[in-house]
Design a protein around this motif. Structure first.
Motif, PDB file in Angstrom:
ATOM      1  N   MET A  52     -34.017  42.207 -20.942  1.00 32.11           N
ATOM      2  CA  MET A  52     -32.910  42.841 -20.264  1.00 32.11           C
ATOM      3  C   MET A  52     -32.636  42.068 -18.970  1.00 32.11           C
ATOM      4  SD  MET A  52     -32.687  46.698 -18.720  1.00 32.11           S
ATOM      5  CE  MET A  52     -31.853  47.555 -20.013  1.00 32.11           C
ATOM      6  N   ASP A  53     -31.417  41.649 -18.813  1.00 34.40           N
ATOM      7  CA  ASP A  53     -31.086  40.903 -17.600  1.00 34.40           C
ATOM      8  C   ASP A  53     -30.534  41.869 -16.544  1.00 34.40           C
ATOM      9  OD1 ASP A  53     -27.828  40.247 -17.522  1.00 34.40           O
ATOM     10  OD2 ASP A  53     -28.631  40.775 -19.495  1.00 34.40           O
ATOM     11  N   PRO A  54     -30.630  41.511 -15.260  1.00 34.30           N
ATOM     12  CA  PRO A  54     -30.185  42.399 -14.178  1.00 34.30           C
ATOM     13  C   PRO A  54     -28.704  42.772 -14.249  1.00 34.30           C
ATOM     14  CG  PRO A  54     -31.515  40.607 -13.297  1.00 34.30           C
ATOM     15  CD  PRO A  54     -31.291  40.314 -14.747  1.00 34.30           C
ATOM     16  N   GLU A  55     -27.873  41.946 -14.868  1.00 37.08           N
ATOM     17  CA  GLU A  55     -26.438  42.233 -14.955  1.00 37.08           C
ATOM     18  C   GLU A  55     -26.146  43.392 -15.907  1.00 37.08           C
ATOM     19  OE1 GLU A  55     -24.281  40.815 -12.907  1.00 37.08           O
ATOM     20  OE2 GLU A  55     -25.980  39.704 -12.090  1.00 37.08           O
ATOM     21  N   SER A  56     -27.030  43.658 -16.863  1.00 36.71           N
ATOM     22  CA  SER A  56     -26.787  44.727 -17.839  1.00 36.71           C
ATOM     23  C   SER A  56     -27.376  46.067 -17.408  1.00 36.71           C
ATOM     24  CB  SER A  56     -27.357  44.322 -19.199  1.00 36.71           C
ATOM     25  OG  SER A  56     -28.768  44.259 -19.133  1.00 36.71           O
ATOM     26  N   LEU A  57     -27.919  46.155 -16.212  1.00 32.46           N
ATOM     27  CA  LEU A  57     -28.471  47.416 -15.721  1.00 32.46           C
ATOM     28  C   LEU A  57     -27.366  48.440 -15.491  1.00 32.46           C
ATOM     29  CD1 LEU A  57     -31.106  46.204 -13.092  1.00 32.46           C
ATOM     30  CD2 LEU A  57     -31.558  47.240 -15.308  1.00 32.46           C
ATOM     31  N   ASP A  58     -27.632  49.679 -15.843  1.00 34.82           N
ATOM     32  CA  ASP A  58     -26.699  50.771 -15.582  1.00 34.82           C
ATOM     33  C   ASP A  58     -26.902  51.212 -14.137  1.00 34.82           C
ATOM     34  OD1 ASP A  58     -25.117  53.008 -15.486  1.00 34.82           O
ATOM     35  OD2 ASP A  58     -26.027  53.994 -17.225  1.00 34.82           O
ATOM     36  N   MET A  59     -25.959  50.884 -13.273  1.00 36.01           N
ATOM     37  CA  MET A  59     -26.108  51.163 -11.851  1.00 36.01           C
ATOM     38  C   MET A  59     -25.725  52.598 -11.492  1.00 36.01           C
ATOM     39  SD  MET A  59     -27.468  48.446 -10.938  1.00 36.01           S
ATOM     40  CE  MET A  59     -27.531  48.539  -9.175  1.00 36.01           C
TER      41      MET A  59
END
Length: 161
Positions: A1-8
Protein backbone atom coordinates in the motif's frame (compact mmCIF):
# COMPACT_ATOMS: atom_id res chain seq x y z
CA UNK A 1 0.00 0.00 0.00
CA UNK A 2 1.50 3.30 -1.01
CA UNK A 3 0.94 6.54 0.98
CA UNK A 4 -1.05 8.11 -1.90
CA UNK A 5 -3.81 5.46 -1.61
CA UNK A 6 -4.45 6.09 2.10
CA UNK A 7 -7.99 7.10 3.02
CA UNK A 8 -7.41 10.45 4.70
CA UNK A 9 -11.05 10.77 5.87
CA UNK A 10 -11.79 7.33 7.34
CA UNK A 11 -8.55 6.46 9.11
CA UNK A 12 -10.00 3.49 11.02
CA UNK A 13 -11.71 1.44 8.25
CA UNK A 14 -11.30 -1.81 10.21
CA UNK A 15 -12.94 -0.30 13.34
CA UNK A 16 -9.90 -1.18 15.46
CA UNK A 17 -10.41 1.59 18.02
CA UNK A 18 -14.11 2.24 18.64
CA UNK A 19 -13.46 2.13 22.39
CA UNK A 20 -11.40 5.36 22.37
CA UNK A 21 -14.06 7.58 20.79
CA UNK A 22 -14.88 10.14 23.44
CA UNK A 23 -17.07 13.09 22.61
CA UNK A 24 -18.01 15.74 25.15
CA UNK A 25 -21.45 14.26 25.79
CA UNK A 26 -19.89 10.79 26.26
CA UNK A 27 -17.92 12.19 29.21
CA UNK A 28 -20.03 14.98 30.70
CA UNK A 29 -23.77 15.06 31.32
CA UNK A 30 -25.94 17.18 33.57
CA UNK A 31 -29.20 15.55 34.66
CA UNK A 32 -32.47 17.49 34.67
CA UNK A 33 -32.62 19.92 37.51
CA UNK A 34 -28.83 20.18 37.81
CA UNK A 35 -27.71 22.47 35.02
CA UNK A 36 -24.84 24.92 34.96
CA UNK A 37 -25.22 28.25 33.20
CA UNK A 38 -25.46 27.89 29.43
CA UNK A 39 -22.31 29.92 28.87
CA UNK A 40 -20.32 27.70 31.26
CA UNK A 41 -21.61 24.57 29.52
CA UNK A 42 -20.62 25.92 26.08
CA UNK A 43 -17.22 27.07 27.36
CA UNK A 44 -16.59 23.65 28.93
CA UNK A 45 -17.52 22.01 25.62
CA UNK A 46 -15.11 24.20 23.66
CA UNK A 47 -12.35 23.69 26.25
CA UNK A 48 -12.78 19.90 26.26
CA UNK A 49 -12.96 19.60 22.47
CA UNK A 50 -10.11 22.02 21.79
CA UNK A 51 -7.87 20.64 24.54
CA UNK A 52 -8.42 17.07 23.43
CA UNK A 53 -7.78 17.90 19.78
CA UNK A 54 -4.70 20.05 20.48
CA UNK A 55 -3.16 17.55 22.92
CA UNK A 56 -3.75 14.64 20.50
CA UNK A 57 -2.15 16.55 17.62
CA UNK A 58 0.91 17.50 19.70
CA UNK A 59 1.32 13.91 20.91
CA UNK A 60 1.04 12.54 17.37
CA UNK A 61 3.59 15.05 16.06
CA UNK A 62 6.05 13.98 18.78
CA UNK A 63 5.29 10.25 19.07
CA UNK A 64 3.56 8.91 15.91
CA UNK A 65 6.64 8.39 13.72
CA UNK A 66 8.83 6.79 16.45
CA UNK A 67 5.91 4.60 17.58
CA UNK A 68 5.25 3.50 13.97
CA UNK A 69 8.95 2.68 13.57
CA UNK A 70 9.00 0.62 16.79
CA UNK A 71 5.79 -1.21 15.81
CA UNK A 72 7.23 -1.90 12.34
CA UNK A 73 10.37 -3.38 13.92
CA UNK A 74 8.26 -5.41 16.35
CA UNK A 75 6.06 -6.92 13.61
CA UNK A 76 9.09 -7.56 11.40
CA UNK A 77 10.79 -9.38 14.28
CA UNK A 78 7.66 -11.45 14.99
CA UNK A 79 7.38 -12.39 11.30
CA UNK A 80 11.07 -13.31 11.13
CA UNK A 81 10.80 -15.36 14.32
CA UNK A 82 7.72 -17.23 13.08
CA UNK A 83 9.09 -17.89 9.56
CA UNK A 84 12.73 -18.67 10.35
CA UNK A 85 12.65 -20.05 13.90
CA UNK A 86 9.33 -21.39 15.17
CA UNK A 87 7.99 -23.11 12.01
CA UNK A 88 11.24 -25.03 11.32
CA UNK A 89 11.54 -25.97 15.00
CA UNK A 90 7.96 -27.33 15.05
CA UNK A 91 8.57 -29.28 11.84
CA UNK A 92 11.72 -30.77 13.38
CA UNK A 93 9.80 -31.63 16.55
CA UNK A 94 7.00 -33.33 14.56
CA UNK A 95 9.53 -35.46 12.67
CA UNK A 96 11.54 -36.30 15.79
CA UNK A 97 8.51 -37.21 17.91
CA UNK A 98 6.74 -39.32 15.27
CA UNK A 99 8.14 -42.69 16.49
CA UNK A 100 7.18 -41.87 20.09
CA UNK A 101 3.69 -40.92 18.97
CA UNK A 102 3.26 -44.27 17.19
CA UNK A 103 4.53 -46.17 20.23
CA UNK A 104 2.32 -44.27 22.67
CA UNK A 105 -0.73 -44.71 20.43
CA UNK A 106 -0.14 -48.47 20.30
CA UNK A 107 0.32 -48.77 24.07
CA UNK A 108 -2.78 -46.70 24.85
CA UNK A 109 -4.85 -48.63 22.31
CA UNK A 110 -3.75 -51.95 23.82
CA UNK A 111 -4.02 -51.15 27.53
CA UNK A 112 -6.37 -48.20 28.05
CA UNK A 113 -8.89 -48.42 25.21
CA UNK A 114 -10.58 -51.69 26.34
CA UNK A 115 -11.22 -50.37 29.86
CA UNK A 116 -12.43 -46.99 28.61
CA UNK A 117 -14.71 -48.67 26.06
CA UNK A 118 -16.17 -50.85 28.83
CA UNK A 119 -16.80 -47.76 31.00
CA UNK A 120 -18.43 -46.04 28.03
CA UNK A 121 -20.66 -49.06 27.43
CA UNK A 122 -21.73 -49.08 31.09
CA UNK A 123 -22.43 -45.36 31.15
CA UNK A 124 -24.36 -45.51 27.90
CA UNK A 125 -27.00 -47.63 29.67
CA UNK A 126 -27.90 -44.80 32.07
CA UNK A 127 -30.90 -42.64 31.30
CA UNK A 128 -31.53 -39.33 33.04
CA UNK A 129 -35.10 -38.14 33.22
CA UNK A 130 -35.87 -34.45 33.62
CA UNK A 131 -39.32 -33.08 34.30
CA UNK A 132 -40.64 -29.59 33.77
CA UNK A 133 -42.65 -28.33 36.75
CA UNK A 134 -45.03 -25.57 35.66
CA UNK A 135 -45.78 -24.56 39.27
CA UNK A 136 -42.19 -23.57 40.09
CA UNK A 137 -41.84 -20.74 37.60
CA UNK A 138 -40.85 -22.90 34.65
CA UNK A 139 -37.78 -24.52 36.26
CA UNK A 140 -36.57 -27.93 35.11
CA UNK A 141 -35.88 -30.39 37.92
CA UNK A 142 -33.69 -33.49 38.02
CA UNK A 143 -35.87 -36.41 39.06
CA UNK A 144 -33.99 -39.68 38.80
CA UNK A 145 -31.21 -41.69 37.27
CA UNK A 146 -32.48 -45.01 35.97
CA UNK A 147 -30.06 -47.74 34.86
CA UNK A 148 -31.25 -49.37 31.65
CA UNK A 149 -31.29 -53.10 30.97
CA UNK A 150 -30.89 -54.71 27.57
CA UNK A 151 -33.14 -57.53 26.44
CA UNK A 152 -32.45 -58.95 22.97
CA UNK A 153 -31.12 -55.67 21.51
CA UNK A 154 -34.11 -53.67 22.82
CA UNK A 155 -33.48 -51.17 25.58
CA UNK A 156 -36.25 -51.14 28.15
CA UNK A 157 -36.43 -49.30 31.47
CA UNK A 158 -36.60 -51.48 34.60
CA UNK A 159 -39.88 -51.79 36.42
CA UNK A 160 -40.29 -49.34 39.26
CA UNK A 161 -41.20 -50.73 42.66
Amino acid sequence: MDPESLDMVNRDPQELNPHVRAKYDDVFAEPRGTHSMDGVWRCAFRTFSGGKSCCYKVLTVICAVPTALICGFMFAFMSFEQIWCITPMLKNLRISMSPYKKCLTTVLSAFCAPGLEACGACCSKIRITLTHDGDSGGATHFTKVVPMTTVENDVIPPKEA
